[in-house]
Design a protein around this motif. Sequence first.
Motif, PDB file in Angstrom:
ATOM      1  N   PHE A   1       0.824  -1.207   0.000  1.00  0.00           N
ATOM      2  CA  PHE A   1       0.000   0.000   0.000  1.00  0.00           C
ATOM      3  C   PHE A   1       0.864   1.266   0.000  1.00  0.00           C
ATOM      4  O   PHE A   1       1.922   1.303   0.624  1.00  0.00           O
ATOM      5  CB  PHE A   1      -0.888   0.039   1.247  1.00  0.00           C
ATOM      6  N   HIS A   2       0.363   2.289  -0.711  1.00  0.00           N
ATOM      7  CA  HIS A   2       0.834   3.654  -0.506  1.00  0.00           C
ATOM      8  C   HIS A   2       0.014   4.186   0.670  1.00  0.00           C
ATOM      9  O   HIS A   2      -1.204   4.349   0.549  1.00  0.00           O
ATOM     10  CB  HIS A   2       0.589   4.523  -1.737  1.00  0.00           C
ATOM     11  N   VAL A   3       0.637   4.445   1.797  1.00  0.00           N
ATOM     12  CA  VAL A   3      -0.094   4.777   3.020  1.00  0.00           C
ATOM     13  C   VAL A   3      -0.207   6.292   3.193  1.00  0.00           C
ATOM     14  O   VAL A   3       0.788   7.016   3.100  1.00  0.00           O
ATOM     15  CB  VAL A   3       0.595   4.157   4.249  1.00  0.00           C
ATOM     16  N   VAL A   4      -1.439   6.742   3.470  1.00  0.00           N
ATOM     17  CA  VAL A   4      -1.726   8.157   3.683  1.00  0.00           C
ATOM     18  C   VAL A   4      -2.441   8.300   5.029  1.00  0.00           C
ATOM     19  O   VAL A   4      -3.467   7.658   5.259  1.00  0.00           O
ATOM     20  CB  VAL A   4      -2.619   8.733   2.565  1.00  0.00           C
ATOM     21  N   VAL A   5      -1.892   9.134   5.918  1.00  0.00           N
ATOM     22  CA  VAL A   5      -2.497   9.330   7.237  1.00  0.00           C
ATOM     23  C   VAL A   5      -2.689  10.821   7.489  1.00  0.00           C
ATOM     24  O   VAL A   5      -1.754  11.514   7.900  1.00  0.00           O
ATOM     25  CB  VAL A   5      -1.625   8.734   8.365  1.00  0.00           C
ATOM     26  N   PRO A   6      -3.884  11.340   7.248  1.00  0.00           N
ATOM     27  CA  PRO A   6      -4.140  12.757   7.552  1.00  0.00           C
ATOM     28  C   PRO A   6      -4.523  12.930   9.017  1.00  0.00           C
ATOM     29  O   PRO A   6      -5.103  12.034   9.637  1.00  0.00           O
ATOM     30  CB  PRO A   6      -5.324  13.091   6.635  1.00  0.00           C
ATOM     31  N   SER A   7      -4.199  14.077   9.574  1.00  0.00           N
ATOM     32  CA  SER A   7      -4.674  14.434  10.910  1.00  0.00           C
ATOM     33  C   SER A   7      -5.932  15.273  10.756  1.00  0.00           C
ATOM     34  O   SER A   7      -5.936  16.250   9.993  1.00  0.00           O
ATOM     35  CB  SER A   7      -3.614  15.238  11.668  1.00  0.00           C
ATOM     36  N   PRO A   8      -7.022  14.919  11.460  1.00  0.00           N
ATOM     37  CA  PRO A   8      -8.249  15.720  11.350  1.00  0.00           C
ATOM     38  C   PRO A   8      -8.003  17.163  11.795  1.00  0.00           C
ATOM     39  O   PRO A   8      -7.056  17.438  12.549  1.00  0.00           O
ATOM     40  CB  PRO A   8      -9.220  15.014  12.316  1.00  0.00           C
ATOM     41  N   PRO A   9      -8.826  18.088  11.365  1.00  0.00           N
ATOM     42  CA  PRO A   9      -8.648  19.491  11.757  1.00  0.00           C
ATOM     43  C   PRO A   9      -8.729  19.651  13.270  1.00  0.00           C
ATOM     44  O   PRO A   9      -9.646  19.149  13.917  1.00  0.00           O
ATOM     45  CB  PRO A   9      -9.807  20.209  11.048  1.00  0.00           C
ATOM     46  N   GLY A  10      -7.716  20.318  13.811  1.00  0.00           N
ATOM     47  CA  GLY A  10      -7.653  20.511  15.253  1.00  0.00           C
ATOM     48  C   GLY A  10      -6.845  19.457  15.967  1.00  0.00           C
ATOM     49  O   GLY A  10      -6.649  19.542  17.182  1.00  0.00           O
ATOM     50  N   PHE A  11      -6.350  18.460  15.232  1.00  0.00           N
ATOM     51  CA  PHE A  11      -5.554  17.383  15.814  1.00  0.00           C
ATOM     52  C   PHE A  11      -4.085  17.557  15.404  1.00  0.00           C
ATOM     53  O   PHE A  11      -3.787  17.756  14.215  1.00  0.00           O
ATOM     54  CB  PHE A  11      -6.028  16.021  15.320  1.00  0.00           C
ATOM     55  N   GLY A  12      -3.177  17.445  16.364  1.00  0.00           N
ATOM     56  CA  GLY A  12      -1.758  17.456  16.051  1.00  0.00           C
ATOM     57  C   GLY A  12      -1.345  18.678  15.257  1.00  0.00           C
ATOM     58  O   GLY A  12      -1.645  19.822  15.617  1.00  0.00           O
ATOM     59  N   PHE A  13      -0.671  18.435  14.154  1.00  0.00           N
ATOM     60  CA  PHE A  13      -0.165  19.537  13.332  1.00  0.00           C
ATOM     61  C   PHE A  13      -1.195  20.061  12.332  1.00  0.00           C
ATOM     62  O   PHE A  13      -0.875  20.954  11.543  1.00  0.00           O
ATOM     63  CB  PHE A  13       1.116  19.109  12.617  1.00  0.00           C
ATOM     64  N   SER A  14      -2.419  19.514  12.358  1.00  0.00           N
ATOM     65  CA  SER A  14      -3.526  20.111  11.585  1.00  0.00           C
ATOM     66  C   SER A  14      -4.147  21.228  12.429  1.00  0.00           C
ATOM     67  O   SER A  14      -5.355  21.275  12.683  1.00  0.00           O
ATOM     68  CB  SER A  14      -4.572  19.061  11.215  1.00  0.00           C
ATOM     69  N   THR A  15      -3.289  22.091  12.915  1.00  0.00           N
ATOM     70  CA  THR A  15      -3.668  23.211  13.764  1.00  0.00           C
ATOM     71  C   THR A  15      -2.867  24.431  13.314  1.00  0.00           C
ATOM     72  O   THR A  15      -1.834  24.291  12.644  1.00  0.00           O
ATOM     73  CB  THR A  15      -3.350  22.924  15.246  1.00  0.00           C
ATOM     74  N   PRO A  16      -3.351  25.624  13.675  1.00  0.00           N
ATOM     75  CA  PRO A  16      -4.574  25.892  14.438  1.00  0.00           C
ATOM     76  C   PRO A  16      -5.822  25.745  13.573  1.00  0.00           C
ATOM     77  O   PRO A  16      -5.726  25.677  12.348  1.00  0.00           O
ATOM     78  CB  PRO A  16      -4.380  27.338  14.895  1.00  0.00           C
ATOM     79  N   LEU A  17      -6.973  25.694  14.225  1.00  0.00           N
ATOM     80  CA  LEU A  17      -8.218  25.661  13.479  1.00  0.00           C
ATOM     81  C   LEU A  17      -8.415  26.984  12.741  1.00  0.00           C
ATOM     82  O   LEU A  17      -8.148  28.053  13.278  1.00  0.00           O
ATOM     83  CB  LEU A  17      -9.401  25.418  14.426  1.00  0.00           C
ATOM     84  N   SER A  18      -8.906  26.864  11.517  1.00  0.00           N
ATOM     85  CA  SER A  18      -9.139  28.060  10.710  1.00  0.00           C
ATOM     86  C   SER A  18     -10.427  28.768  11.089  1.00  0.00           C
ATOM     87  O   SER A  18     -10.661  29.912  10.701  1.00  0.00           O
ATOM     88  CB  SER A  18      -9.196  27.679   9.228  1.00  0.00           C
ATOM     89  N   GLY A  19     -11.277  28.059  11.847  1.00  0.00           N
ATOM     90  CA  GLY A  19     -12.561  28.634  12.243  1.00  0.00           C
ATOM     91  C   GLY A  19     -13.466  27.539  12.755  1.00  0.00           C
ATOM     92  O   GLY A  19     -13.048  26.382  12.922  1.00  0.00           O
TER      93      GLY A  19
END
Length: 380
Positions: free
Chosen positions: A127-145
């Motif tokens: 597999f080509h593995v892709v792991v996104p972080s949901p908004p507000g989690f980890g480095f998917s911050t800060p929240l845009s709104g």
Amino acid sequence: MDENKALTPFRIDIPQADVDDLRGRLARARRPVPVPGRDDRADFSRGIPPVYLKELAEYWRDGFDWREQEARLNEYDQFTTVVDGQRFHVVHVRSTNPRATPLLLNHGWPGSFVEYQRLIPLLADEFHVVVPSPPGFGFSTPLSGTGWELARTTEAYAEIMTRLGYARFGAHGTDIGSGTAGRLAALYPERVIGTHIGSDPRLLGFLGEKFPYPEGLSEEETALVEAVRAEDAADRGYLFMQEHRPDTIGAALTDSPVGQLAWIAEKFRPRNGGAHRTPDETVDRDQLLTNISLYWFTRSGESSAQFYYESAHSGIDLAMASDVPSGWAVFDARPVMRRAVDPWKAIGHWSEFTEGGHFPAMEATELLAGDIRAFFRDIS
């Protein structure tokens, strides 16, 4: 103006001042006056045992090496990209196999991409593995709104896969991630080749609420379901707080590392009453603390709680029906699980394991990897 769709390479590099600040706060932690009789390090009946929390916090301060764990995480390629105004952090590990299947790994709370750290090498040959972080989690911050809930996040994940050039892909998910994986299949059946869900008995706690209560159960099966429901109801304090007062709990989680430690570590306690009795005997202690450190350094204890508020007030159902092939791997399995969840046996691939629990990528890594591989081989 069109949104910048660039995939910007990313490397974790927490400032040393932040690492020193964490250790200083742990050294100066103000602890509650102990209640007499609360000296069993494995008694979670009132929450995380103070004696166990003290032990874990001291190791976090004096024994845990963030830089070592940071270097291990940086062994995986990562990038950030902006979707719908929100920055997303994504781990992307391309397989050396030219025929590999793109696979989106979806996690929930209180997990992170760290949850899949040990699973990725077991999948990378197929597999080509892709792991996104949901908004507000980890480095998917800060929240845009405000407004970042399950549906909007699902649309963003589809866009991320498009930007990576993956027209067709598989999806695996646990916890909140099972919702994004299932929603992807329902909305994009022409793109999603199959969904694989990792589950455990906690799902039974939602029977009669988010899922219909099954008919025709025996007295023994009903008793088992009700026992799980009662245990789950006792454990929902965090859920109600994050669904309704994320700002209130967020202030404490952002200011106190011991508070953040207690809030998350408790959720990793074992449920099956087996030989392992504390969270760090169920999952690796350093991996657990790496996950918690990520929440601390990114201040995402507060912002990840917002996801629960947004989803609870969105009116959107967690589950959506789909004709895309689906597979379930149930960990810490109880005899009633399939009769309760899939009485029609509509799920084509169903596996049950006595090991593991709510975080199978950490608790039963090889079993989960084997089941993911078997499921996608069967439908290819």
